[in-house]
Design an enzyme around this catalytic site. Structure first.
Site, short mmCIF file in Angstrom:
data_model
loop_
_atom_site.label_atom_id
_atom_site.label_comp_id
_atom_site.label_asym_id
_atom_site.label_seq_id
_atom_site.Cartn_x
_atom_site.Cartn_y
_atom_site.Cartn_z
N ASP A 1 -51.44 51.93 10.64
CA ASP A 1 -50.36 51.59 9.71
C ASP A 1 -50.43 52.48 8.48
OD1 ASP A 1 -49.02 49.32 10.94
OD2 ASP A 1 -50.91 48.26 10.68
N SER B 1 -54.73 46.87 15.31
CA SER B 1 -54.33 47.54 14.06
C SER B 1 -55.52 47.64 13.13
CB SER B 1 -53.21 46.74 13.37
OG SER B 1 -53.07 47.20 12.05
N MET C 1 -48.63 53.32 5.00
CA MET C 1 -47.70 52.71 4.04
C MET C 1 -47.63 53.56 2.78
SD MET C 1 -48.93 48.78 4.31
CE MET C 1 -49.15 47.96 5.90
N ASP D 1 -45.14 43.81 16.74
CA ASP D 1 -46.07 44.10 15.64
C ASP D 1 -45.98 43.05 14.56
OD1 ASP D 1 -47.79 45.20 13.81
OD2 ASP D 1 -46.53 46.95 13.35
N HIS E 1 -53.56 51.22 16.65
CA HIS E 1 -52.36 51.15 15.82
C HIS E 1 -52.75 51.48 14.39
CE1 HIS E 1 -48.27 49.66 14.91
NE2 HIS E 1 -48.81 49.14 13.81
N MET F 1 -40.63 44.44 14.81
CA MET F 1 -41.50 43.84 13.79
C MET F 1 -41.33 42.32 13.83
SD MET F 1 -43.14 46.31 12.44
CE MET F 1 -44.02 45.26 11.27
C1 DX5 Z 1 -47.65 45.11 9.02
C2 DX5 Z 1 -48.24 46.11 9.95
C3 DX5 Z 1 -48.91 45.51 11.12
C4 DX5 Z 1 -50.15 44.71 10.73
C5 DX5 Z 1 -50.39 43.67 11.76
O1 DX5 Z 1 -46.98 45.77 8.02
O2 DX5 Z 1 -47.24 46.97 10.46
O3 DX5 Z 1 -49.25 46.48 12.09
O4 DX5 Z 1 -51.28 45.52 10.62
O5 DX5 Z 1 -51.38 42.85 11.29
P1 DX5 Z 1 -51.54 41.36 11.84
O6 DX5 Z 1 -51.81 41.48 13.31
O7 DX5 Z 1 -52.69 40.83 11.07
O8 DX5 Z 1 -50.25 40.63 11.57
ZN ZN Z 2 -47.81 48.22 12.20
#
Ligand code: DX5
Ligand code: ZN
Length: 226
Positions: A38, A12, A40, A178, A36, A140
């Site tokens: 993300d 990610s 937001m 994730d 990946h 998640m």
């Molecule tokens: C959280 C994200 C994840 C995050 C994971 O909201 O959806 O993809 O980047 O990060 P780590 O591996 O550090 O938990």
């Molecule tokens: Zn994610």
């Protein structure tokens, strides 16, 4: 019939240095299966990360698959722009799309793979009726919004339910875990049924991201040779 399951590592970029994003991705590219991403929106989750222009810039420097995790409302409104920017797969949240059929159709119309993500409080049963629409399901294992959080053990139970469901229905849906994944727990997630592993801080948060990816791979491949 038991299908063979491919284990895939998806670092990610949320944990990467955004000023050096292209270099960060290309450094690990030979060792990973996808990236990946993300996204937001500051509404569905209490954070803002990156958006379409960043995806488009990154697409210029890599051919890796972009697994775009859309932690946002109205995600399907942006599917054409995401596709044009280089997205290959889009994950929307069941909490935003209680009936994700239209979003699945729109992703397919754009030529993108489709996936549904469920948050820690959402049970697998809620997404079960829609698994057949999905190329991938995202369990998640942290509350979405931030990297670097602790893995929630209760998510393992949902990976088991998802794997049982997918096998008993003879589906080929991938199961992505994730949040909070690292060398110490990736195998537990694999044993529970996950086969796509997102890792943010345990890759880009390390001094040696390539070494970190190789260790993750070693953990999940030890079982494949058994
Ligand atoms: C959280 C994200 C994840 C995050 C994971 O909201 O959806 O993809 O980047 O990060 P780590 O591996 O550090 O938990
Ligand atoms: Zn994610």
């Amino acid at each position: 019939m038991l299908r063979s399951v491919r284990n895939l590592i998806a670092p990610s970029i949320l944990a990467a240095d955004f000023a050096r994003l292209g270099d960060e991705v290309n450094n690990v590219a030979p060792y990973v299966d996808m990236v990946h991403v993300d996204v937001m929106d500051g509404h569905f989750v209490p954070n803002i990360s990156l958006g379409i222009p960043v995806i488009a810039s990154l697409r210029k420097v890599t051919d890796l698959k972009f697994d775009c995790h859309l932690m946002m409302q109205n995600a399907d409104r942006y599917f054409p722009e995401l596709k044009a920017a280089g997205a290959d797969l889009v994950s929307v949240h069941l909490e935003v799309y209680p009936d994700p059929r239209r979003a699945a159709e729109r992703a397919s119309a754009e030529g993108m793979e489709f996936s549904i993500a469920i948050n820690p409080p959402t049970e697998f049963a809620a997404v079960a009726p829609f698994v057949e629409l999905c190329d991938m399901l995202v369990i998640m294992s942290v509350h979405p919004g931030f990297g670097g959080q602790e893995f929630i053990d209760d998510s393992l139970r949902k990976m088991e339910s998802a794997r049982n469901f997918i096998e008993s229905h003879d589906l080929a849906t991938d199961i992505e875990v994730d949040g909070g994944i690292g060398a110490a727990n990736i195998k537990r997630a694999q044993d529970a049924g996950a086969n796509v592993f997102v890792a943010g801080s345990s890759v880009f948060g390390k001094k040696d991201p390539v070494g970190a990816v190789r260790e993750l791979r070693r953990q999940i491949e030890s079982r494949e040779s058994v």
